[in-house]
Scaffold this motif. Structure first.
Motif, PDB file in Angstrom:
ATOM      1  N   GLY A  64      50.686  48.250  37.587  1.00 15.42           N
ATOM      2  CA  GLY A  64      50.870  47.416  36.397  1.00 15.42           C
ATOM      3  C   GLY A  64      49.567  47.132  35.675  1.00 15.42           C
ATOM      4  N   ILE A  65      48.582  47.996  35.863  1.00 14.22           N
ATOM      5  CA  ILE A  65      47.246  47.738  35.313  1.00 14.22           C
ATOM      6  C   ILE A  65      47.212  47.810  33.795  1.00 14.22           C
ATOM      7  CG2 ILE A  65      46.402  50.134  35.416  1.00 14.22           C
ATOM      8  CD1 ILE A  65      44.430  46.937  36.422  1.00 14.22           C
ATOM      9  N   ASP A  66      48.219  48.471  33.189  1.00 14.79           N
ATOM     10  CA  ASP A  66      48.231  48.588  31.731  1.00 14.79           C
ATOM     11  C   ASP A  66      48.251  47.221  31.045  1.00 14.79           C
ATOM     12  OD1 ASP A  66      50.745  48.510  32.961  1.00 14.79           O
ATOM     13  OD2 ASP A  66      51.758  49.312  31.186  1.00 14.79           O
ATOM     14  N   THR A  67      48.914  46.258  31.687  1.00 13.48           N
ATOM     15  CA  THR A  67      48.942  44.901  31.129  1.00 13.48           C
ATOM     16  C   THR A  67      47.526  44.328  31.023  1.00 13.48           C
ATOM     17  OG1 THR A  67      51.068  44.585  32.184  1.00 13.48           O
ATOM     18  CG2 THR A  67      49.928  42.601  31.440  1.00 13.48           C
ATOM     19  N   TYR A  68      46.745  44.528  32.069  1.00 13.59           N
ATOM     20  CA  TYR A  68      45.356  44.047  32.061  1.00 13.59           C
ATOM     21  C   TYR A  68      44.511  44.841  31.064  1.00 13.59           C
ATOM     22  CZ  TYR A  68      46.705  41.637  36.346  1.00 13.59           C
ATOM     23  OH  TYR A  68      47.321  40.830  37.266  1.00 13.59           O
ATOM     24  N   PHE A  69      44.686  46.157  31.070  1.00 15.32           N
ATOM     25  CA  PHE A  69      43.907  46.983  30.141  1.00 15.32           C
ATOM     26  C   PHE A  69      44.180  46.576  28.693  1.00 15.32           C
ATOM     27  CE2 PHE A  69      43.530  50.840  33.236  1.00 15.32           C
ATOM     28  CZ  PHE A  69      42.413  50.264  33.816  1.00 15.32           C
ATOM     29  N   LYS A  70      45.451  46.337  28.360  1.00 16.19           N
ATOM     30  CA  LYS A  70      45.775  45.932  26.977  1.00 16.19           C
ATOM     31  C   LYS A  70      45.080  44.632  26.608  1.00 16.19           C
ATOM     32  CE  LYS A  70      50.128  48.378  26.498  1.00 16.19           C
ATOM     33  NZ  LYS A  70      51.197  48.473  27.490  1.00 16.19           N
ATOM     34  N   ALA A  71      45.004  43.725  27.574  1.00 17.80           N
ATOM     35  CA  ALA A  71      44.386  42.427  27.285  1.00 17.80           C
ATOM     36  C   ALA A  71      42.860  42.524  27.218  1.00 17.80           C
ATOM     37  CB  ALA A  71      44.799  41.418  28.360  1.00 17.80           C
ATOM     38  N   PHE A  72      42.266  43.309  28.126  1.00 12.56           N
ATOM     39  CA  PHE A  72      40.809  43.271  28.260  1.00 12.56           C
ATOM     40  C   PHE A  72      40.074  44.371  27.482  1.00 12.56           C
ATOM     41  CE2 PHE A  72      41.934  40.701  32.022  1.00 12.56           C
ATOM     42  CZ  PHE A  72      41.043  39.650  31.872  1.00 12.56           C
ATOM     43  N   ALA A  73      40.699  45.522  27.253  1.00 10.43           N
ATOM     44  CA  ALA A  73      39.975  46.630  26.609  1.00 10.43           C
ATOM     45  C   ALA A  73      39.380  46.232  25.255  1.00 10.43           C
ATOM     46  CB  ALA A  73      40.875  47.863  26.474  1.00 10.43           C
ATOM     47  N   PRO A  74      40.115  45.550  24.399  1.00  9.94           N
ATOM     48  CA  PRO A  74      39.519  45.170  23.106  1.00  9.94           C
ATOM     49  C   PRO A  74      38.321  44.231  23.252  1.00  9.94           C
ATOM     50  CG  PRO A  74      41.923  44.937  23.056  1.00  9.94           C
ATOM     51  CD  PRO A  74      41.527  45.141  24.488  1.00  9.94           C
ATOM     52  N   LYS A  75      38.226  43.567  24.406  1.00 14.21           N
ATOM     53  CA  LYS A  75      37.115  42.625  24.630  1.00 14.21           C
ATOM     54  C   LYS A  75      35.881  43.304  25.212  1.00 14.21           C
ATOM     55  CE  LYS A  75      40.345  38.844  25.417  1.00 14.21           C
ATOM     56  NZ  LYS A  75      41.020  38.050  26.444  1.00 14.21           N
ATOM     57  N   VAL A  76      35.981  44.597  25.498  1.00 13.44           N
ATOM     58  CA  VAL A  76      34.800  45.331  25.989  1.00 13.44           C
ATOM     59  C   VAL A  76      33.995  45.762  24.768  1.00 13.44           C
ATOM     60  CG1 VAL A  76      33.958  47.361  27.220  1.00 13.44           C
ATOM     61  CG2 VAL A  76      35.991  46.133  28.059  1.00 13.44           C
ATOM     62  N   THR A  77      32.888  45.085  24.530  1.00 12.16           N
ATOM     63  CA  THR A  77      32.118  45.352  23.308  1.00 12.16           C
ATOM     64  C   THR A  77      30.718  45.883  23.609  1.00 12.16           C
ATOM     65  OG1 THR A  77      31.462  43.045  23.266  1.00 12.16           O
ATOM     66  CG2 THR A  77      33.392  43.644  21.951  1.00 12.16           C
ATOM     67  N   ILE A  78      30.382  46.030  24.869  1.00 15.02           N
ATOM     68  CA  ILE A  78      29.089  46.631  25.237  1.00 15.02           C
ATOM     69  C   ILE A  78      29.197  48.153  25.164  1.00 15.02           C
ATOM     70  CG2 ILE A  78      28.288  44.749  26.714  1.00 15.02           C
ATOM     71  CD1 ILE A  78      29.440  46.397  29.122  1.00 15.02           C
ATOM     72  N   PRO A  79      28.056  48.854  25.105  1.00 11.42           N
ATOM     73  CA  PRO A  79      28.097  50.321  25.133  1.00 11.42           C
ATOM     74  C   PRO A  79      28.803  50.843  26.389  1.00 11.42           C
ATOM     75  CG  PRO A  79      25.920  49.567  24.484  1.00 11.42           C
ATOM     76  CD  PRO A  79      26.687  48.344  24.909  1.00 11.42           C
ATOM     77  N   VAL A  80      29.702  51.795  26.180  1.00  7.30           N
ATOM     78  CA  VAL A  80      30.500  52.342  27.284  1.00  7.30           C
ATOM     79  C   VAL A  80      30.426  53.864  27.285  1.00  7.30           C
ATOM     80  CG1 VAL A  80      32.867  52.664  28.174  1.00  7.30           C
ATOM     81  CG2 VAL A  80      32.149  50.417  27.324  1.00  7.30           C
ATOM     82  N   LEU A  81      30.294  54.430  28.458  1.00  9.05           N
ATOM     83  CA  LEU A  81      30.586  55.851  28.662  1.00  9.05           C
ATOM     84  C   LEU A  81      31.887  55.888  29.458  1.00  9.05           C
ATOM     85  CD1 LEU A  81      28.212  58.599  30.136  1.00  9.05           C
ATOM     86  CD2 LEU A  81      30.673  58.633  30.294  1.00  9.05           C
ATOM     87  N   PHE A  82      32.922  56.472  28.844  1.00  9.31           N
ATOM     88  CA  PHE A  82      34.226  56.574  29.497  1.00  9.31           C
ATOM     89  C   PHE A  82      34.406  58.010  29.952  1.00  9.31           C
ATOM     90  CE2 PHE A  82      38.762  57.072  29.905  1.00  9.31           C
ATOM     91  CZ  PHE A  82      39.234  55.834  30.321  1.00  9.31           C
ATOM     92  N   VAL A  83      34.560  58.207  31.245  1.00  9.91           N
ATOM     93  CA  VAL A  83      34.684  59.568  31.778  1.00  9.91           C
ATOM     94  C   VAL A  83      36.126  59.814  32.214  1.00  9.91           C
ATOM     95  CG1 VAL A  83      34.028  58.877  34.126  1.00  9.91           C
ATOM     96  CG2 VAL A  83      33.693  61.226  33.404  1.00  9.91           C
TER      97      VAL A  83
END
Lengths: 252, 252
Positions: free
Chosen positions: B175-194
């Protein structure tokens, strides 16, 4: 038979020489430019640089990359004018009618493949070029011509491609998807495919599809936010490191 | 109030010290490990390492990365056991019932956020840690917990995330999609997504969607062929270079 002639205007700035040349291929003249370290150091890797639509062999991006490879890596780099670009035609903007007309010519891609092959034939004879360590860098139109080229010339050992795909306004204008479908599975060398996430000319999905269709086992996709002309903050540095990783191995 | 206690088993091999520690948070004990250069050199950047499902703070990947950051960059790196993993539980395989049960617990993500915050509180007091230059590295479960964490702790300045997304068998189980939907927009630091292009646990489209939803303006996606457990040939090297680029700037 190809013949290399140097222009008289070679210059050396900051440890990098830049020399114009022409290659003659079946009576056709291909104008190019070569960057190389001023200090002789024996044969070194060569990166072939394919410019984008509306650009030319000495535009800002080409000069930046040519000087970067020569100064930072001690390599050679070469660019040639695309058809109807630079010294070969009137296009300085892709809205020029000659740009769309170029893509209607059935031989346009094969001609550019042959131009690159002739250029590499000629440059391989130079003492500063190690013809066993040749890479390609070209995005957008540099991939529209460069992807078919690297699929067709086994001397190219690694390629930076991208900013191109199977869907989008630039595809409708050029019909490049037909070439990509034919040549992408034949690209089997290591590839770094770069894309802009919000590209307005080549749709996101079509770029992902092109990456997917590349025949290489060893490939990577790097995506950055922004439109077609934008670039990630470290993108060129990372692309240079990719080529360095593959061309500085000694497997020849 | 957090309290750091060192275990007695610190070791120094090849110029890198590895010391076990525990952090106490509200009576709860969080077990961790810190890697740092044996040669003292003042405060240095710290990378927090989040292990994957079925792993633990000292598994092969964590040790490899911890030693790499300490030996190659002269940095510190720290890992802690996830809930029900390592010293905190029975899970050594994600098919263990305790793994699925873990995700049913409504506080599981917030607890891990608090564990990381307490760990960073404690490590920030160490003389070898520069708390103004903290990064995060964690993929798969290391992103399932780490993405919400880096969205919640402003001290983290750059993050390597990935191998996770909005769709797939691992999403249905957690059920991690619920958390990702809530938190992903709040990730504002530089990210490398692999991501792995053929990931069998997190579907391709759902990983692209998660990258898309990250709030950071400065982000990049790196995709390599292969399944969930595979990695690109240069992936760790490139990820380390990304963190280096952002954490060695001196803007504090």
């Amino acid at each position: 038979m190809t013949r290399l002639s140097w222009s008289a205007d070679a210059v050396s700035v900051g440890g990098v020489c830049e020399g114009g040349f022409t290659v003659e291929r079946n009576g056709l003249v291909v104008p190019g430019v070569l960057w190389y370290p001023a200090e002789p150091a024996g044969p070194r890797p060569l990166v072939l640089l394919g410019h984008g639509g509306s650009g030319h062999k000495r535009n800002e991006r080409m000069v930046m990359l040519g000087r970067m490879f020569a100064a930072d890596s001690g390599w050679c780099a070469a660019a040639i004018d695309g058809p109807v670009h630079g010294e070969r035609g009137p296009v300085t903007d892709t809205s020029h009618p000659a740009y769309s007309q170029m893509w209607q010519r059935p031989e346009v891609v094969q001609d550019m493949i042959d131009d690159w092959k002739a250029t590499l034939d000629a440059l391989s004879a130079l003492e500063q070029v190690d013809s066993a360590r040749v890479g390609y860098w070209g995005v957008s139109m540099g991939t529209m011509f460069g992807l078919p080229y690297v699929a067709s010339d086994a001397r190219v050992r690694a390629a930076v491609l991208g900013k191109a795909g199977m869907i989008g306004s630039s595809v409708r204008r050029s019909g490049i998807d037909t070439y990509f479908k034919a040549f992408a599975p034949k690209v089997t060398i290591p590839v770094l495919f770069v894309m802009q996430w919000d590209d307005e000319r080549f749709d996101r999905q079509g770029q992902l599809e092109l990456f997917d269709q590349l025949g290489a086992q060893d490939k990577r996709l790097h995506a950055y936010p922004g439109q077609h002309a934008d670039n990630g903050p470290e993108s060129f540095e990372v692309q240079a490191a990719f080529l360095k990783r593959y061309l500085e191995r000694t497997e020849a």
